[in-house]
Motif scaffolding. Structure first.
Motif, PDB file in Angstrom:
ATOM      1  N   CYS A   1      24.235  38.027   9.319  1.00  0.00           N
ATOM      2  CA  CYS A   1      23.779  36.756   8.761  1.00  0.00           C
ATOM      3  C   CYS A   1      24.379  35.625   9.582  1.00  0.00           C
ATOM      4  N   GLU A   2      23.507  34.832  10.183  1.00  0.00           N
ATOM      5  CA  GLU A   2      23.961  33.686  10.977  1.00  0.00           C
ATOM      6  C   GLU A   2      23.322  32.433  10.405  1.00  0.00           C
ATOM      7  N   ARG A   3      24.146  31.507   9.965  1.00  0.00           N
ATOM      8  CA  ARG A   3      23.649  30.269   9.365  1.00  0.00           C
ATOM      9  C   ARG A   3      23.859  29.132  10.348  1.00  0.00           C
ATOM     10  N   THR A   4      22.779  28.443  10.652  1.00  0.00           N
ATOM     11  CA  THR A   4      22.861  27.257  11.500  1.00  0.00           C
ATOM     12  C   THR A   4      22.436  26.057  10.666  1.00  0.00           C
ATOM     13  N   THR A   5      22.441  24.890  11.274  1.00  0.00           N
ATOM     14  CA  THR A   5      22.054  23.692  10.532  1.00  0.00           C
ATOM     15  C   THR A   5      20.562  23.684  10.202  1.00  0.00           C
ATOM     16  N   ARG A   6      19.780  24.447  10.949  1.00  0.00           N
ATOM     17  CA  ARG A   6      18.329  24.435  10.746  1.00  0.00           C
ATOM     18  C   ARG A   6      17.755  25.731  10.199  1.00  0.00           C
ATOM     19  N   SER A   7      18.526  26.817  10.211  1.00  0.00           N
ATOM     20  CA  SER A   7      17.940  28.086   9.790  1.00  0.00           C
ATOM     21  C   SER A   7      19.019  29.082   9.382  1.00  0.00           C
ATOM     22  N   VAL A   8      18.546  30.159   8.794  1.00  0.00           N
ATOM     23  CA  VAL A   8      19.395  31.303   8.492  1.00  0.00           C
ATOM     24  C   VAL A   8      18.737  32.497   9.153  1.00  0.00           C
ATOM     25  N   LYS A   9      19.490  33.206   9.986  1.00  0.00           N
ATOM     26  CA  LYS A   9      18.954  34.365  10.694  1.00  0.00           C
ATOM     27  C   LYS A   9      19.571  35.621  10.103  1.00  0.00           C
TER      28      LYS A   9
END
Length: 52
Positions: free
Chosen positions: A22-30
């Motif tokens: 799980c990778e959370r960025t400011t624009r999305s969650v992968k």
């Protein structure tokens, strides 16, 4: 914190329990999962079940 952000964090924590990457960025969650298998080892396990 807004209720939407709280729900997002709750969902991310739930996915972590599934052993997903799980990778959370400011624009999305992968999310992702990778499973590698070895056909030879699987065949050995199956043959061992019938081997005396």
């Amino acid at each position: 914190m807004s209720s939407l952000m709280a729900k997002e964090l709750e969902l991310i924590e739930g996915f972590r329990d599934l052993s997903l990457v799980c990778e959370r960025t400011t624009r999305s969650v992968k999310l992702g999962i990778l499973k590698l298998t070895n056909d030879f080892l699987e065949e050995v396990v199956e043959k061992q079940k019938t081997d005396a």
